[in-house]
Design a protein around this motif. Sequence first.
Motif, PDB file in Angstrom:
ATOM      1  N   GLY A 160       0.700  -1.178  -0.014  1.00  0.00           N
ATOM      2  CA  GLY A 160       0.031   0.024   0.158  1.00  0.00           C
ATOM      3  C   GLY A 160       0.831   1.321  -0.078  1.00  0.00           C
ATOM      4  O   GLY A 160       0.147   2.277  -0.029  1.00  0.00           O
ATOM      5  N   TYR A 161       2.135   1.148   0.180  1.00  0.00           N
ATOM      6  CA  TYR A 161       3.087   2.538   0.117  1.00  0.00           C
ATOM      7  C   TYR A 161       3.008   2.984  -1.214  1.00  0.00           C
ATOM      8  O   TYR A 161       3.519   2.480  -2.060  1.00  0.00           O
ATOM      9  N   TYR A 162       2.553   4.069  -1.277  1.00  0.00           N
ATOM     10  CA  TYR A 162       2.586   4.836  -2.656  1.00  0.00           C
ATOM     11  C   TYR A 162       3.131   6.169  -2.392  1.00  0.00           C
ATOM     12  O   TYR A 162       2.769   6.961  -1.557  1.00  0.00           O
ATOM     13  N   ALA A 163       4.053   6.546  -3.243  1.00  0.00           N
ATOM     14  CA  ALA A 163       4.928   7.934  -2.845  1.00  0.00           C
ATOM     15  C   ALA A 163       5.304   8.318  -4.079  1.00  0.00           C
ATOM     16  O   ALA A 163       5.748   7.785  -5.194  1.00  0.00           O
ATOM     17  N   ALA A 164       6.013   9.863  -3.943  1.00  0.00           N
ATOM     18  CA  ALA A 164       6.847  10.422  -4.921  1.00  0.00           C
ATOM     19  C   ALA A 164       7.945  11.178  -4.295  1.00  0.00           C
ATOM     20  O   ALA A 164       7.628  11.652  -2.933  1.00  0.00           O
ATOM     21  N   PHE A 165       9.221  11.567  -4.752  1.00  0.00           N
ATOM     22  CA  PHE A 165      10.271  12.120  -4.258  1.00  0.00           C
ATOM     23  C   PHE A 165      10.644  13.401  -4.980  1.00  0.00           C
ATOM     24  O   PHE A 165      10.704  13.191  -6.310  1.00  0.00           O
ATOM     25  N   VAL A 166      10.987  14.412  -4.481  1.00  0.00           N
ATOM     26  CA  VAL A 166      11.273  15.402  -5.117  1.00  0.00           C
ATOM     27  C   VAL A 166      12.397  16.291  -4.150  1.00  0.00           C
ATOM     28  O   VAL A 166      12.333  16.337  -2.929  1.00  0.00           O
ATOM     29  N   LEU A 167      13.601  16.716  -4.950  1.00  0.00           N
ATOM     30  CA  LEU A 167      14.620  17.477  -4.272  1.00  0.00           C
ATOM     31  C   LEU A 167      14.104  18.890  -4.173  1.00  0.00           C
ATOM     32  O   LEU A 167      13.748  19.685  -5.063  1.00  0.00           O
ATOM     33  N   ASP A 168      14.282  19.538  -2.979  1.00  0.00           N
ATOM     34  CA  ASP A 168      13.808  20.981  -2.782  1.00  0.00           C
ATOM     35  C   ASP A 168      14.921  21.698  -3.302  1.00  0.00           C
ATOM     36  O   ASP A 168      15.914  21.298  -3.766  1.00  0.00           O
ATOM     37  N   PRO A 169      15.050  22.985  -3.205  1.00  0.00           N
ATOM     38  CA  PRO A 169      15.879  24.034  -3.802  1.00  0.00           C
ATOM     39  C   PRO A 169      17.426  23.500  -3.311  1.00  0.00           C
ATOM     40  O   PRO A 169      18.393  24.012  -3.898  1.00  0.00           O
ATOM     41  N   ASP A 170      17.219  23.309  -1.936  1.00  0.00           N
ATOM     42  CA  ASP A 170      18.634  23.050  -1.262  1.00  0.00           C
ATOM     43  C   ASP A 170      18.911  21.665  -1.432  1.00  0.00           C
ATOM     44  O   ASP A 170      20.079  21.061  -0.845  1.00  0.00           O
ATOM     45  N   GLY A 171      18.293  20.618  -2.127  1.00  0.00           N
ATOM     46  CA  GLY A 171      18.812  19.243  -2.408  1.00  0.00           C
ATOM     47  C   GLY A 171      18.257  18.257  -1.203  1.00  0.00           C
ATOM     48  O   GLY A 171      18.289  17.192  -1.091  1.00  0.00           O
ATOM     49  N   ASN A 172      17.204  18.749  -0.373  1.00  0.00           N
ATOM     50  CA  ASN A 172      16.809  17.857   0.779  1.00  0.00           C
ATOM     51  C   ASN A 172      15.616  17.165   0.008  1.00  0.00           C
ATOM     52  O   ASN A 172      15.041  17.357  -1.092  1.00  0.00           O
ATOM     53  N   ASN A 173      15.479  15.765   0.187  1.00  0.00           N
ATOM     54  CA  ASN A 173      14.788  14.699  -0.341  1.00  0.00           C
ATOM     55  C   ASN A 173      13.442  14.678   0.516  1.00  0.00           C
ATOM     56  O   ASN A 173      13.051  14.342   1.413  1.00  0.00           O
ATOM     57  N   ILE A 174      12.319  15.418  -0.320  1.00  0.00           N
ATOM     58  CA  ILE A 174      11.065  15.673   0.198  1.00  0.00           C
ATOM     59  C   ILE A 174       9.984  14.496  -0.462  1.00  0.00           C
ATOM     60  O   ILE A 174      10.004  14.300  -1.644  1.00  0.00           O
ATOM     61  N   GLU A 175       9.343  13.898   0.452  1.00  0.00           N
ATOM     62  CA  GLU A 175       8.657  12.832  -0.182  1.00  0.00           C
ATOM     63  C   GLU A 175       6.810  13.081   0.268  1.00  0.00           C
ATOM     64  O   GLU A 175       6.802  13.877   1.251  1.00  0.00           O
ATOM     65  N   ALA A 176       6.299  12.658  -0.636  1.00  0.00           N
ATOM     66  CA  ALA A 176       4.744  12.612  -0.314  1.00  0.00           C
ATOM     67  C   ALA A 176       4.254  11.163  -0.228  1.00  0.00           C
ATOM     68  O   ALA A 176       4.586  10.615  -1.241  1.00  0.00           O
ATOM     69  N   VAL A 177       3.544  10.507   0.639  1.00  0.00           N
ATOM     70  CA  VAL A 177       3.377   9.325   0.651  1.00  0.00           C
ATOM     71  C   VAL A 177       1.962   8.958   1.308  1.00  0.00           C
ATOM     72  O   VAL A 177       1.341   9.777   1.984  1.00  0.00           O
ATOM     73  N   TYR A 178       1.507   8.010   0.653  1.00  0.00           N
ATOM     74  CA  TYR A 178      -0.116   7.435   1.005  1.00  0.00           C
ATOM     75  C   TYR A 178       0.247   6.081   1.514  1.00  0.00           C
ATOM     76  O   TYR A 178       0.828   5.240   0.721  1.00  0.00           O
ATOM     77  N   HIS A 179      -0.117   5.689   2.314  1.00  0.00           N
ATOM     78  CA  HIS A 179      -0.087   4.525   3.266  1.00  0.00           C
ATOM     79  C   HIS A 179      -1.267   3.317   2.801  1.00  0.00           C
ATOM     80  O   HIS A 179      -1.570   2.410   3.278  1.00  0.00           O
ATOM     81  N   GLY A 180      -2.261   3.889   1.943  1.00  0.00           N
ATOM     82  CA  GLY A 180      -3.340   3.255   1.655  1.00  0.00           C
ATOM     83  C   GLY A 180      -4.431   3.697   2.662  1.00  0.00           C
ATOM     84  O   GLY A 180      -4.239   4.440   3.441  1.00  0.00           O
ATOM     85  N   PRO A 181      -5.710   2.958   2.391  1.00  0.00           N
ATOM     86  CA  PRO A 181      -6.830   3.310   3.219  1.00  0.00           C
ATOM     87  C   PRO A 181      -6.588   3.123   4.497  1.00  0.00           C
ATOM     88  O   PRO A 181      -6.265   2.219   5.269  1.00  0.00           O
TER      89      PRO A 181
END
Length: 168
Positions: A134-155
């Motif tokens: 159920g782990y569904y995510a996307a990863f983006v580096l912010d302007p300073d290179g921090n690894n920022i994620e949005a995660v959905y763990h399922g219902p």
Amino acid sequence: MLAALSRKPIASAGRLGSGPALGPQSPARLTDIDMDHCGRLLDHVHLRVSDLAASRRFYRAALEAIGRLEAFGEAEGCFFADEFYVDKAEGRVSHVHLAFQARSEDEVRRFHAMTLSAGGRDHGGPGPRHYHPGYYAAFVLDPDGNNIEAVYHGPTQRSADSVEVTRL
């Protein structure tokens, strides 16, 4: 983070779930850890950034994408959202992995698109991950290179949308 991602009860202090004791030879698997309690460990996250305006655009887009823009606030020299605080670094910037909770796969996809449009760099497009079912995510580096994620763990069903604290 481990306690927020697991599914089995904690057996005792020093052990996670019914899995192996933590130690250098026996790393915990995310499925071996309790998921009953989230939001009890961290008081706040403080990022120090090189470009406050660029970071403000990026994080404002991230919060809007996951439906949490109402939490966004700013003051002279900083911005914040709930337990998240960002200001300009006088020296070294922060380097962290930070994961925002999304309420759906659509929010994860929106997070990825909106943060890329707001100056982020792709670090892993939206999709399922192997961390637990159920782990569904996307990863983006912010302007300073921090690894920022949005995660959905399922219902899931939460006991409350947020925790309200009254100062005594």
